[in-house]
Design a protein around this motif. Structure first.
Motif, PDB file in Angstrom:
ATOM      1  N   ASN A  58      77.438 -47.437 -51.314  1.00  0.00           N
ATOM      2  CA  ASN A  58      77.575 -47.706 -52.857  1.00  0.00           C
ATOM      3  C   ASN A  58      77.614 -46.445 -53.670  1.00  0.00           C
ATOM      4  O   ASN A  58      78.519 -46.601 -54.626  1.00  0.00           O
ATOM      5  N   ASN A  59      77.783 -45.618 -53.483  1.00  0.00           N
ATOM      6  CA  ASN A  59      78.078 -43.712 -53.831  1.00  0.00           C
ATOM      7  C   ASN A  59      78.914 -43.247 -52.887  1.00  0.00           C
ATOM      8  O   ASN A  59      78.713 -43.105 -51.586  1.00  0.00           O
ATOM      9  N   SER A  60      79.995 -42.820 -53.295  1.00  0.00           N
ATOM     10  CA  SER A  60      80.471 -41.374 -53.265  1.00  0.00           C
ATOM     11  C   SER A  60      80.168 -40.322 -54.000  1.00  0.00           C
ATOM     12  O   SER A  60      79.339 -40.044 -54.245  1.00  0.00           O
ATOM     13  N   TYR A  61      80.538 -39.668 -52.446  1.00  0.00           N
ATOM     14  CA  TYR A  61      80.177 -37.986 -52.146  1.00  0.00           C
ATOM     15  C   TYR A  61      81.676 -37.285 -52.113  1.00  0.00           C
ATOM     16  O   TYR A  61      82.174 -37.343 -50.862  1.00  0.00           O
ATOM     17  N   LEU A  62      81.874 -36.182 -53.128  1.00  0.00           N
ATOM     18  CA  LEU A  62      83.347 -35.205 -52.490  1.00  0.00           C
ATOM     19  C   LEU A  62      82.346 -34.346 -51.232  1.00  0.00           C
ATOM     20  O   LEU A  62      81.536 -33.820 -51.792  1.00  0.00           O
ATOM     21  N   LEU A  63      82.734 -34.557 -49.972  1.00  0.00           N
ATOM     22  CA  LEU A  63      82.932 -33.406 -49.163  1.00  0.00           C
ATOM     23  C   LEU A  63      83.610 -31.979 -49.143  1.00  0.00           C
ATOM     24  O   LEU A  63      84.631 -32.533 -49.148  1.00  0.00           O
ATOM     25  N   TYR A  64      82.984 -30.668 -48.849  1.00  0.00           N
ATOM     26  CA  TYR A  64      84.259 -29.911 -49.361  1.00  0.00           C
ATOM     27  C   TYR A  64      83.171 -28.306 -48.804  1.00  0.00           C
ATOM     28  O   TYR A  64      82.037 -28.505 -48.538  1.00  0.00           O
ATOM     29  N   THR A  65      83.811 -27.524 -48.413  1.00  0.00           N
ATOM     30  CA  THR A  65      83.447 -25.952 -48.096  1.00  0.00           C
ATOM     31  C   THR A  65      84.156 -25.335 -48.658  1.00  0.00           C
ATOM     32  O   THR A  65      84.298 -25.125 -49.880  1.00  0.00           O
ATOM     33  N   SER A  66      82.772 -24.411 -48.665  1.00  0.00           N
ATOM     34  CA  SER A  66      83.013 -23.586 -49.857  1.00  0.00           C
ATOM     35  C   SER A  66      82.285 -22.266 -49.459  1.00  0.00           C
ATOM     36  O   SER A  66      81.088 -22.032 -48.652  1.00  0.00           O
ATOM     37  N   ASN A  67      82.542 -20.429 -50.022  1.00  0.00           N
ATOM     38  CA  ASN A  67      81.889 -19.555 -49.207  1.00  0.00           C
ATOM     39  C   ASN A  67      81.209 -19.297 -50.472  1.00  0.00           C
ATOM     40  O   ASN A  67      81.305 -17.643 -50.379  1.00  0.00           O
ATOM     41  N   ARG A  68      80.706 -19.874 -50.934  1.00  0.00           N
ATOM     42  CA  ARG A  68      79.781 -18.985 -52.552  1.00  0.00           C
ATOM     43  C   ARG A  68      78.648 -18.587 -51.511  1.00  0.00           C
ATOM     44  O   ARG A  68      77.954 -18.994 -50.921  1.00  0.00           O
ATOM     45  N   GLY A  69      78.198 -17.428 -52.751  1.00  0.00           N
ATOM     46  CA  GLY A  69      77.009 -16.741 -52.286  1.00  0.00           C
ATOM     47  C   GLY A  69      75.878 -17.608 -51.897  1.00  0.00           C
ATOM     48  O   GLY A  69      74.489 -17.425 -51.044  1.00  0.00           O
ATOM     49  N   ASP A  70      75.374 -18.476 -52.276  1.00  0.00           N
ATOM     50  CA  ASP A  70      74.092 -19.253 -52.236  1.00  0.00           C
ATOM     51  C   ASP A  70      74.228 -19.838 -50.912  1.00  0.00           C
ATOM     52  O   ASP A  70      73.051 -20.623 -50.783  1.00  0.00           O
ATOM     53  N   GLY A  71      75.150 -19.711 -50.332  1.00  0.00           N
ATOM     54  CA  GLY A  71      75.407 -20.698 -48.727  1.00  0.00           C
ATOM     55  C   GLY A  71      74.210 -19.817 -47.974  1.00  0.00           C
ATOM     56  O   GLY A  71      73.237 -18.890 -47.984  1.00  0.00           O
ATOM     57  N   LYS A  72      74.755 -20.986 -46.638  1.00  0.00           N
ATOM     58  CA  LYS A  72      73.543 -20.022 -45.114  1.00  0.00           C
ATOM     59  C   LYS A  72      74.297 -19.098 -44.517  1.00  0.00           C
ATOM     60  O   LYS A  72      73.964 -18.301 -44.024  1.00  0.00           O
TER      61      LYS A  72
END
Length: 607
Positions: free
Chosen positions: A282-296
């Motif tokens: 019953n929870n909604s999450y937005l999933l998306y891709t990003s090249n933000r600098g604090d990623g892996k």
């Protein structure tokens, strides 16, 4: 400005090519390449390199342009010629690009060989991203070579949807209606737009373009995802610098949709794109891709939870999903996240993977969807009941003059066709390949027992490098193959030590392990002798297992917790005619091996 200069240049190109002003050609080509106008670079350099075939700078720039447009066949031909002459001295990444081209064409043996050469500059820093990238590519080639017979032929969505440009990101609205992205030419510019589609008599037909009330700075509209529960359309808006952000709009018509940005993740310094919605408890999450600098790594998959009608601060899905490479095009259904990655052990390019997760820290193991994937890029995987949709530039996609240039939308029916391969910690160690000197161990003996363990044989074999190089009758390229063999393929003592440590940790934690070991020989001797030689090689490995750290494994071998299954196969991959080569040839050297091909682990009850 560059387009005006190119137009002026094309009008007088033939006279310039045969004049003294060659520098102008290269400078314009470099400008075009840097600006991402790869076809313009090709148009400039194809005639130029025909006139001046020895101009290496021009040939390398042309090869890179082919590569960027997925023209791997032409890229491979040029890169092979460049590497043979230069050996990565000036054109330092030619071996890597050549390996990547071979991999994208499904030639995993050659790809692995050139990746091994590309690894040489980085061997002193084995924690560098460059070293890890090449190492991962080699492991992917080994993995892919064993999966080729499992590739499944998928069906194109049809020529009314797929064109010679790119189509991608298919999302269903209902059983017979859908949306997708398409790249089209608008006033001389390549522009991504969203179109509707309708299935009529079991055939998907292109219908109308969606129109948005958007700022003129945002001229690219792509990556639609329809969230049926809210009758909401999520999509990407991208500016002229290819900087994207995620927006949404109430899907009440095809015209004058009013986008609203998701402010919690909006950015002017990095891209957020490829949205999808995951519904979990019953929870909604937005999933998306990003090249933000604090990623892996490059692009990662992120999530933002919807609370009180507002999306919250996003969080990274972590190292179980994200890697030093790129993870993109997420899709979530029934507790499973599907996404594409160019890092995790794959067939080639981007592969589709699956992982079970609740997005709250509970993650299963990553699974490669073998049947779905191809040596090319496989993206935007989604499921609707028994129908699976996929975007790919694989064989069968539409193109004008370059194979594999452009993405199309594919589909297939029946989930029983999907086979999965689990990617877990075991695949960091297996399959393990160990090589042997000619006729070793126990040369000229018609017995199956070895007096030496593999560690002793390996130590002796390493001392033979200079002899092999002095005896070879082959070209510089094959001499380099022998150098690479002794420098990279053969030194498995450290890897063997780490593998034994891993096995011991698994056994002491209560796991039961079965190793399957296959032995091979070259094709120089008679078949019966080769079988015995293969068995001696397997037994030398078993001796190393038994002797490890004062016979620590003996306990587990005796109680059956550790089993070793043997299979002596004799002659390897070379046929009998080719087997008449010198014992010092690289093909013979590669065939003299054992391979620990698989491992099976059964968890015990740990109450």
């Amino acid at each position: 400005m560059i387009k005006i200069r190119l137009l002026i240049f094309f009008c007088s190109f033939s006279s310039i090519v045969y004049s003294q002003n060659k520098k102008q050609v290269i400078e314009l080509a470099k400008e075009a390449f840097i600006a991402g106008h790869y076809q313009a670079t090709i148009d400039l350099l194809e005639d130029y390199t025909s006139a001046y075939p020895k101009e290496m700078d021009a040939n390398f720039l042309l090869a890179k342009s082919y590569f960027e447009l997925n023209d791997f066949e032409n890229a491979q031909i040029l890169l092979k010629s460049i590497y043979d002459k230069d050996r990565d001295r000036k054109y330092k990444n030619s071996s890597f690009l050549l390996a990547k081209s071979y991999q994208q064409l499904g030639n995993y043996r050659y790809a692995k060989s050139y990746y091994q050469r590309a690894m040489t500059p980085y061997r002193r820093d084995r924690n560098s991203i460059e070293y890890l990238n090449v190492k991962q590519a080699i492991e992917s080639c080994e993995f892919a070579a064993k999966q080729q017979e499992k590739f499944f032929s998928m069906s194109s969505l049809g020529n009314d949807i797929n064109t010679a440009n790119a189509e991608y990101g298919f999302t269903l609205i209902s059983e017979n209606k859908a949306l997708y992205s398409s790249v089209t030419n608008v006033n001389g510019k390549q522009k991504s737009r969203i179109f509707s589609a309708e299935k009529i008599k079991n055939t998907w037909k292109k219908k109308n373009e969606l129109h948005f009330k958007i700022d003129s700075n945002y001229f690219q509209v792509a990556n639609p995802f329809y969230f049926k529960e809210e009758d909401m359309l999520f999509f990407s808006l991208c500016d002229s610098n290819r900087m994207c952000n995620i927006a949404y709009a109430k899907f009440d018509s095809l015209n004058n949709l009013t986008p609203k940005f998701i402010e919690a993740i909006r950015s002017e310094t990095y891209s957020n794109t490829q949205p999808t919605i995951a519904k979990i408890n019953n929870n909604s999450y937005l999933l998306y891709t990003s090249n933000r600098g604090d990623g892996k790594g490059g692009f990662d998959i992120w999530a933002s939870k919807l609370e009180n009608n507002s999306y919250q601060k996003p969080f990274n899905l972590g190292e179980k999903v994200n890697s030093p490479g790129n993870e993109i095009t997420p899709f979530y259904q029934n507790g499973k996240l599907y996404f594409s990655s160019d890092w995790h052990k794959n067939i080639g390019g981007y592969d589709v993977f699956e992982i079970s997760t609740d997005l709250n820290g509970d993650y299963g193991e990553i699974i490669n969807l073998i049947n779905v994937n191809s040596p090319q890029n496989d993206l935007y995987f989604s499921i609707d009941k028994e129908i699976y949709f996929l975007t790919s530039n694989r064989k069968g996609s539409s193109f004008t003059n370059i194979n594999y240039c452009c993405n199309d939308i594919f589909y297939f029916v029946n989930d029983s066709l999907i086979e999965t391969i689990q990617i877990d910690s075991l695949q960091s160690f297996f399959p393990l390949v160990l090589y042997f000197d000619n006729d070793q161990p126990k040369p000229n003996k018609s017995i199956s027992i070895s007096e030496k363990d593999y560690n002793e044989l390996l130590k002796d074999y390493k001392k033979q490098k200079s002899i092999y190089l002095s005896k070879t009758r082959f070209s510089i390229i094959e001499q380099d193959d022998i150098e690479d063999f002794f420098d990279w393929r053969l030194p498995q003592d450290l890897q063997l030590e780490r593998t034994f440590e891993f096995l011991m940790n698994q056994l002491t934690s209560g796991d039961s392990i079965v190793l399957f070991v296959q032995g091979f020989s070259s094709a120089l001797a008679k078949k019966n002798y080769n079988f015995l030689l293969s068995e001696r090689r397997i037994n030398s490995f078993i001796q190393s297992v038994e002797k490890y750290e004062n016979k620590k494994f003996l306990k587990y071998l005796k109680n059956g917790q550790l089993l070793i299954k043997k299979e002596a196969l004799g002659e390897g991959e070379i046929d009998r005619d080719k087997g008449k080569n010198s014992i010092y040839s690289i093909d013979e050297m590669i065939d003299r091996k054992i391979e620990i091909k698989a491992i099976r682990i059964t968890k015990r009850n740990r109450l």
